[in-house]
Design an enzyme around this catalytic site. Structure first.
Site, PDB file in Angstrom:
ATOM      1  N   LYS A 118      37.138  39.690  28.125  1.00 55.13           N
ATOM      2  CA  LYS A 118      35.995  40.421  27.564  1.00 55.13           C
ATOM      3  C   LYS A 118      36.215  40.444  26.048  1.00 55.13           C
ATOM      4  O   LYS A 118      36.302  41.497  25.416  1.00 55.13           O
ATOM      5  CB  LYS A 118      35.959  41.834  28.177  1.00 55.13           C
ATOM      6  CG  LYS A 118      34.721  42.624  27.875  1.00 55.13           C
ATOM      7  CD  LYS A 118      33.468  42.135  28.572  1.00 55.13           C
ATOM      8  CE  LYS A 118      32.263  42.971  28.182  1.00 55.13           C
ATOM      9  NZ  LYS A 118      30.980  42.374  28.603  1.00 55.13           N
ATOM     10  N   ASP A 126      38.661  39.687  44.870  1.00 50.28           N
ATOM     11  CA  ASP A 126      37.979  40.207  46.066  1.00 50.28           C
ATOM     12  C   ASP A 126      36.589  39.584  46.209  1.00 50.28           C
ATOM     13  O   ASP A 126      36.163  39.233  47.310  1.00 50.28           O
ATOM     14  CB  ASP A 126      37.833  41.738  45.990  1.00 50.28           C
ATOM     15  CG  ASP A 126      39.029  42.439  46.612  1.00 50.28           C
ATOM     16  OD1 ASP A 126      40.011  41.739  46.949  1.00 50.28           O
ATOM     17  OD2 ASP A 126      38.994  43.667  46.760  1.00 50.28           O
TER      18      ASP A 126
END
Ligand code: NAD
Length: 366
Positions: free
Chosen positions: A195, A255
Site C-alpha cells: 500500500k 484466504d
C-alpha cells in the site's frame, strides 16, 4: 540419499492424512531411489494428554534436527473439548505458534491452484476462470501489524487504541529472497503487493523488493496495491504466479485465494526459515467432525509432501510425480466425499492415498 522427516500427525484427521502422505512419499522413495526416514513427535491435544503442554521442548528439539517437518493438524472441537478449559497458551493451537517461533519460520507459502476437474466448486464465473489459475501467496509471517507495539489508553476521556506496523529492511529482504527463489522454480513472475501510496512500511517494502529483484534478472517483478490485488484475484486470477506480501495483507489475500479454489481439502501450505528447512501442512484444520471415519481428503497433505520434495530437498521431478498422480486420479473421477460430484467414484482416505501412490509407481515404470 536419506532425508530425515519429522512428522506431527496431531489431532482429529491429522494421523489419517499424514499416514497417507507418508505412504505416497514411501512410494516415491521406492520408485526413485530415495530413503525417507520418519520421526514422530506429539503436538496439540495429543501432547496435552500425554505431557500437559501442547509442545514439549524435547519435541521442538527433535523437529530442529530434521530436514523438514510434515504436519497434519492440531486442535479439537473448540466448544466441546477438555483441551480448551485451560489458558490460551496451553491449548492445542499454542503448539502451532510455539513450533513456528521455535523454528524461526518467517515465510509462509500457500498455493492456490484450480484443478479443471474441480472447476464447478470454484465460486467464480467460467469466463473469469478461463484456463484456470496456479499461484502461490508468499506471506511474511513474523513482522508487521500483528507483532508491532500496541496499547489502548484513554485520551481526554475517550478510549483510543494503537497498533503499529513495523518492518525493517532485513525482514523484507529475507522474505523477498524466498519469493524470488520460489519464482525461479515456477513461471518467474513476482507481483509484490503493498500500500505504497499510503504507508511508509510499504514504500520501504517496495524499495527492498526492487533491490532483491536485481539479483534475479530472469524474474519479472510488478508491484500492485493491495486493494487492487483483492479485486484482481476475483477478476483475473490467471495473471498471478508468485504474490509476495507482508503479514496482514497476506493473511487476508491468502484466504481469498484459497476460497476461489473452492475445496479446502486440496490446499497445501509451507513455512520456511532462512535455510532449505520447511514445515509443510495442509491449510485446513483437524476436522474433528469427520476424524477416524476414513472420509477425510488426504490430498492437501499429499501435495504438502510434494512441496517438501521440491523446496526442501530439491527433488523437482519427484514432486511433479506426486502432482501428476493427483491430477490423474482426479481425471479418472476418484473423489473423497468433500469433492464428490455427479458421475464420480467416491473413495475414503485410505483408498485415495493408495490410488495416488499406485499412480506414482505406475508412472515411474512407464
Ligand atoms: P477445519 O478446517 O478443521 O474444518 C472445516 C470444515 O472443513 C469441516 O466441516 C471439516 O470436516 C472440513 N474439512 C477440513 N479438512 C478436510 C479434509 N481434509 N477433508 C474433508 N473435509 C475437511 O476447521 P475448523 O472446524 O474451524 O477447526 C477444527 C479444529 O482445527 C479447531 O480445533 C481449530 O482450532 C483447528 N485448526 C487447526 C489448524 C492447524 O493445525 N494448522 C488450522 C485451522 C484450524
Amino acid at each position: 540419499m536419506e532425508y530425515k522427516i519429522v512428522t506431527i500427525p496431531g489431532d482429529g484427521i491429522g494421523p489419517e492424512i499424514v499416514r497417507e502422505a507418508c505412504r505416497v512419499l514411501d512410494q516415491v522413495g521406492e520408485s526413485y531411489g530415495h530413503t525417507f526416514s520418519y520421526t514422530k513427535i506429539l503436538m496439540g491435544g495429543c501432547s496435552i494428554d500425554e505431557y500437559g503442554v501442547p509442545l514439549t521442548d524435547e519435541a521442538l528439539a527433535t523437529a530442529k534436527q530434521a530436514d523438514a517437518v510434515l504436519l497434519g493438524a492440531v486442535g479439537g472441537n473448540v466448544g466441546n473439548s477438555r483441551w480448551y478449559d485451560v489458558a490460551p497458551n496451553l491449548r492445542p493451537e499454542a503448539g502451532l505458534l510455539a513450533i513456528r517461533k521455535g523454528l524461526n519460520l518467517f515465510a509462509n507459502m500457500r498455493p492456490a491452484y484450480l484443478y479443471r476437474e474441480l472447476a464447478d466448486a470454484c465460486p467464480l464465473k467460467k469466463e473469469i476462470i478461463g484456463d484456470g489459475f496456479n499461484m502461490v501467496i508468499m506471506r511474511e509471517l513474523t513482522g508487521g501489524l500483528y507483532f508491532g507495539e500496541r496499547h489502548t489508553e484513554e485520551v481526554n476521556g475517550v478510549l483510543q487504541a494503537t497498533d503499529t506496523l513495523v518492518y525493517n529492511e532485513n525482514e523484507i529482504r529475507r522474505i523477498a529472497i524466498k519469493a524470488f527463489d520460489i519464482a525461479m522454480k515456477r513461471r518467474k513472475h513476482v507481483i509484490s503487493v503493498d500500500k505504497a501510496n499510503v504507508l511508509d512500511s510499504s514504500r520501504l517494502w517496495r524499495k527492498v523488493v526492487e533491490e532483491v529483484a536485481k539479483d534475479y534478472p530472469e524474474v519479472k517483478l510488478e508491484h500492485m496495491l493491495v486493494d487492487n490485488c483483492a479485486m484482481q484475484l476475483v477478476m483475473n486470477p490467471g495473471q498471478f504466479d508468485v504474490v509476495l506480501t507482508e503479514n496482514m495483507f497476506g493473511d487476508i489475500l491468502s484466504d481469498e485465494a484459497s476460497m476461489i479454489t473452492g475445496s479446502i481439502g486440496m490446499l497445501s501450505s509451507a513455512s520456511f526459515n532462512e535455510t532449505k528447512f520447511g514445515l509443510y501442512e495442509p491449510s485446513h484444520g483437524s476436522a474433528p467432525d469427520i476424524a477416524g471415519k476414513d472420509i477425510a481428503n488426504p490430498i492437501a497433505t499429499i501435495l504438502s509432501a510434494a512441496m517438501m520434495l521440491r523446496y526442501s530437498f530439491d527433488l523437482d521431478k519427484e514432486a511433479a510425480a506426486i502432482e501428476t498422480a493427483v491430477q490423474e486420479v482426479l481425471t479418472e473421477g476418484w473423489r473423497t466425499s468433500d469433492i464428490m460430484a455427479d458421475g464420480c467414484k467416491q473413495v475414503g482416505t485410505t483408498e485415495m492415498g493408495g490410488l495416488i501412490a499406485a499412480k506414482v509407481a505406475a508412472n515411474a515404470i512407464n
